[in-house]
Design a protein around this motif. Structure first.
Motif, short mmCIF file in Angstrom:
data_model
loop_
_atom_site.label_atom_id
_atom_site.label_comp_id
_atom_site.label_asym_id
_atom_site.label_seq_id
_atom_site.Cartn_x
_atom_site.Cartn_y
_atom_site.Cartn_z
N HIS B 149 28.93 41.10 54.96
CA HIS B 149 28.01 40.42 53.93
C HIS B 149 27.16 41.10 52.94
CE1 HIS B 149 28.15 35.81 55.18
NE2 HIS B 149 29.12 36.21 55.44
N PRO B 151 25.46 42.50 50.08
CA PRO B 151 25.54 41.97 48.47
C PRO B 151 26.08 42.67 47.67
CG PRO B 151 23.39 42.03 49.65
CD PRO B 151 24.22 42.87 50.73
N ALA B 152 26.40 43.99 47.47
CA ALA B 152 26.87 44.64 46.56
C ALA B 152 28.42 44.31 46.70
CB ALA B 152 26.51 46.11 46.67
N ILE B 154 29.80 41.87 47.74
CA ILE B 154 29.83 40.14 47.12
C ILE B 154 30.20 40.64 45.53
CG2 ILE B 154 28.90 38.19 47.03
CD1 ILE B 154 27.66 38.78 49.70
N LEU B 155 29.22 41.38 45.05
CA LEU B 155 29.40 41.38 43.60
C LEU B 155 30.48 41.88 43.13
CD1 LEU B 155 28.08 41.17 40.86
CD2 LEU B 155 26.62 43.05 41.43
N GLY B 157 33.27 41.80 44.46
CA GLY B 157 34.34 40.82 44.40
C GLY B 157 34.51 39.82 43.51
N ILE B 158 33.48 39.58 42.73
CA ILE B 158 33.69 38.45 41.78
C ILE B 158 33.31 39.40 40.24
CG2 ILE B 158 32.60 36.92 43.22
CD1 ILE B 158 30.01 37.13 41.60
N SER B 159 33.48 40.66 40.31
CA SER B 159 33.13 41.18 39.02
C SER B 159 34.38 41.46 38.22
CB SER B 159 32.80 42.87 39.39
OG SER B 159 33.64 43.49 40.08
N ARG B 215 36.56 36.73 47.89
CA ARG B 215 35.77 36.30 46.69
C ARG B 215 34.71 35.42 47.03
NH1 ARG B 215 35.01 31.39 43.94
NH2 ARG B 215 37.16 30.64 44.41
N GLY B 216 33.24 35.44 46.47
CA GLY B 216 32.40 34.58 46.53
C GLY B 216 31.88 34.64 48.06
N HIS B 217 31.85 35.76 48.75
CA HIS B 217 31.80 35.68 49.91
C HIS B 217 31.41 36.93 50.77
CE1 HIS B 217 33.50 33.91 54.28
NE2 HIS B 217 32.54 34.72 54.55
N MET C 166 26.66 32.88 43.42
CA MET C 166 27.69 34.09 43.51
C MET C 166 28.62 33.79 44.76
SD MET C 166 25.27 36.88 42.00
CE MET C 166 26.58 38.14 41.63
N TYR C 167 28.04 33.18 45.90
CA TYR C 167 28.51 33.11 46.99
C TYR C 167 28.14 31.90 47.89
CZ TYR C 167 24.83 35.73 49.35
OH TYR C 167 23.62 36.21 49.88
N GLN C 168 28.68 31.79 49.12
CA GLN C 168 28.50 30.39 49.77
C GLN C 168 27.01 30.22 50.28
OE1 GLN C 168 29.84 33.13 51.27
NE2 GLN C 168 29.35 33.14 53.33
N LEU C 242 21.56 40.44 42.64
CA LEU C 242 22.86 40.82 42.24
C LEU C 242 23.39 40.37 40.68
CD1 LEU C 242 24.91 39.80 45.39
CD2 LEU C 242 24.33 41.94 44.68
N LYS C 250 31.04 39.34 32.64
CA LYS C 250 31.63 38.02 33.00
C LYS C 250 31.90 38.19 34.70
CE LYS C 250 35.82 35.34 31.98
NZ LYS C 250 35.00 33.92 32.22
N LEU C 251 31.28 37.12 35.10
CA LEU C 251 31.42 37.10 36.83
C LEU C 251 32.16 35.80 37.16
CD1 LEU C 251 27.92 38.53 38.07
CD2 LEU C 251 30.08 39.69 37.64
N ILE C 252 32.70 35.89 38.25
CA ILE C 252 33.31 34.51 38.89
C ILE C 252 32.24 33.85 39.86
CG2 ILE C 252 35.32 33.79 39.93
CD1 ILE C 252 36.57 36.57 39.37
N LEU C 254 30.98 30.36 42.10
CA LEU C 254 31.54 29.47 42.61
C LEU C 254 31.78 28.11 41.89
CD1 LEU C 254 29.50 29.03 46.04
CD2 LEU C 254 31.34 30.44 45.45
#
Lengths: 283, 283, 283, 283
Positions: B149, B151-152, B154-155, B157-159, B215-217, C166-168, C242, C250-252, C254
């Protein structure tokens, strides 16, 4: 933080040889990885003479330097620090293969430029010990060397932007910090300076400068004293951490002359403070 | 930091069943949330035979790994780590539902690929335990799994940018780290890998690689040993922390061949050091 | 880290009044600043009846929440946390004027929506206590409130970009986190929510959402339990830390439905772990 | 963290002179660097009269301020803090040459505007003590001065963007924080404010503002009390750390009037908390 007893017994994990000559590498430690080598001891080379008290103090400072470098985020489990032998300029002192924060006095070895252990001891050395040997061989002015793994230093080395002095604590960078790209020197590798050929190539890039970055790996910082090499590597980390926050931005760095005027620094107040801090951590 | 006594009594919060067969889920712990499930114990499956001493050592290392992962910022209250059973490749060891930093030896359970607890114990399992079961089932080469988990991570994974190896410590990433998007696989969810269907979809994206992002997790990191999975997840965090500082910038990553040459690493110096550190924290 | 004895004697700095009715504000503490107010006690309002054991446990949890919020970087010397009174929905519990990390059981006060202290005690209250009173008055669903000073949250509030899940762990943000600009509501101020008018304006911006940012100041996070408000404010900090690293990128995030499915979380594993950590810090 | 005994004996490293008049600089401490100077004591100037108890308390607070500034990342081994003498506005109190975290009560000296030590003591002073002398001389409203080395403050000073108040804790910045460029004032130097000429040039740039940045070096923060100067320097660090994360981005800063309304702050809750924290660190 209280430390457990493991570090106190580090010495017992090293074999002492009291009755023989040249030895081949012995058993490899259980936790060793393939990239590490065991150096053979050269019993024909007696340890260099030196007033025992001064040498003992320097060994103690080298142990302390190992702990400071970990505490200050210059090294992690990897990276290392050495100091030229005060009684024999062709030898240097360095820990056996061990995470810097784990190093105790019994782990300090005397090594020559070819990275043979001096005396009758046998121990596993850092696979990258050759960078120390070759720099000491080529650069008589260098008295101490730190191999840093500070993350921000690694990022600067692959950013395409030069590491530059942002304030007076890093004036020593004003003469330039080149990036050594091992691929251009010796082709595809595991990135480690694990033989004399790679180490000599690194020395070429270092040239007469105080420091050099290693692409995709870390950096090397030299000094005219142990305290200077340690202090420079700490402030290289701080400087790099600042610079990576402004990648692509135009910053006002020290002028070359300012950098030169600010580069004679042994970081004495820091050394005293850092020493107390790591001592307190060990109770 | 001294720990309170709560963790020492963790075992007492788990029900032991000495006189019956298959059981349904019992009382849910007071602090449980809706997303967590209680696994039923399968008393018909006896615990796998194993020389008691080796198994005990591995259980102890798994407890230590839990503490290291928290200390190193790989997990927070969530995330988990498992290791394949050394005496039965169809089973694995993992803590019951508990924050990794709270795990003690009495909390380690033996679980099969369907995430049934082996033996006569009854306990609440992580709701996402299925990712472990399905990866061990599909990938015989995997001996240990960390769900991070950081944090970086996670970032990253959505970047929209791929996580790439910046230095030799993360060479294992050179084969690519895909991003698993749960929405594309199973539609709108609470983002958790909380059933075998989601876990199998994750395994598809992981394929034959050592790691995958969610993604997001968070992310999932595998290894051929517990120490390797732990070390890889720590350096994935460091690598991600560096890479997020340079989003949109062009960096020089390891070449695929360099990454491959650097990917065989069990991080032995780190493991020894991390182990000492978390032991010292617990007095 | 062991704490000194000061915190244990915090209670002695508060005047208890055993023989009189309504009192005006007494002497101001030596260290008080101009922006803080002293609330008068309203002795005509007896403390709400409540099974003593349950109330004592909640007061203890509120003290613990104060310590957790400091330890987790949600508050610094400022910021505060409150919980609705379990026996009287028109009252809430909050510490007297004190840095959250300094709060002890004797510092917890019972306060009504008009921010009058209930019972015979006299104490200085937070100058911004009104935000708690007005939110509890307007939002019966809210059981606990955290006022955060986390630096990254402050930066998000002045960045012009919305704070997004950004995450759950931050699914609760999926319904939107507005920014309250005090200047638009009441003109030029010292930025503090230090009277009911400002607090009511804040409530308007909060509307029916779980959280709101305060431009140039911080944020407010609500929850249906103390643990939920604490957990949400911790993960708001992580999420903001984050997001500020990727401003302009641009981020993805939830999807709204994912966020909603992930928003029912009391962070039970975190709460247990955080509680143990702050307890250990206090020996 | 427990501290070792070194700090307790700091006083013994300072020479006391009981039988003579004006003295030249004595032996330089072993670890001194070339940039530091030793001040001569001026025994003709007796220490200023002051009710002993009040002065002792202020000296104690100054020692505490040194420790807080290190703990809060405002200074490293370098930087310093001073306070105007409560009984003689032409004198100020400051530690001898020592890392702030190492300072003890016996290290506090009384110094005049020309940076001569008052009384019969002899000690090495900070090479940059002149910035304190000249600011106190020019600015009667200033009661305390902090010289910060916070890395993010250094980065702001070379970024080309002004340091601006992001929230109410740094309202005092609303009147503007100029950057002093020593090169424009006195040409090429080692960047240090190590003589009265450089210090007077710095005072010109500071003008009537509460703070100023030093290009390639750090910053100076003043206050109407010791607690205010300390608090302002801590929040300058936090504000700078946030602002460097958004270099080149458009942020919404406090309006000048908001900043003014928020600038009267002695940070009392922080001071109490920080004081307890550093006291606990020293057991």
């Amino acid at each position: 933080m209280k430390q457990d007893k493991t570090s106190k017994t580090g010495t017992s994990r090293r074999a002492f040889i009291s009755n023989s000559g040249l030895l081949l590498a012995g058993t490899v430690l259980a936790s060793s990885s393939a990239t590490e080598v065991e150096a053979s001891a050269n019993a024909f080379m007696p340890a260099s003479p030196e007033p025992p008290q001064e040498l003992a103090a320097l060994r103690g400072d080298l142990v302390t330097a190992n702990h400071i470098l970990f505490d200050q985020g210059v090294v992690d489990g990897y990276g290392h620090v050495s100091v030229r032998h005060p009684g024999n300029p062709n030898h240097f002192l360095i820990s056996r293969w061990l995470a810097p924060d784990m190093v105790t006095d019994g782990d300090i070895l005397e090594v020559d430029f070819d990275c043979k252990i001096v005396g009758t001891e046998k121990a596993r050395l850092y696979s990258e010990v050759f960078m120390h040997g070759e720099i000491y061989r080529a650069r008589p002015d260098v008295k101490s060397i730190v191999h840093t793994h500070a993350p921000a230093v690694i990022l600067m080395g692959i950013s395409g932007e030069p590491l530059m002095p942002m304030y007076q604590m890093t004036g020593y960078m004003g003469s330039g910090v080149s990036v050594f790209d091992i691929r251009k020197a010796v082709g595809m590798t595991n990135m480690l300076i694990s033989d004399p050929v790679r180490a000599k190539a690194l020395v070429q890039t270092l040239a007469d400068k105080p420091a050099v970055l290693l692409r995709g790996h870390g950096g090397v910082v030299t000094g005219t004293s142990l305290a200077q090499a340690v202090g420079r590597s700490v402030y290289m980390r701080v400087n790099a951490e600042l610079q990576v926050q402004a990648l692509g931005k135009k910053l006002i760095f020290l002028a070359p002359e300012e950098a030169k005027l600010a580069s004679d620094n042994d970081y004495p107040k820091d050394w005293d403070m850092w020493k107390r801090k790591v001592a307190a951590q060990r109770g």
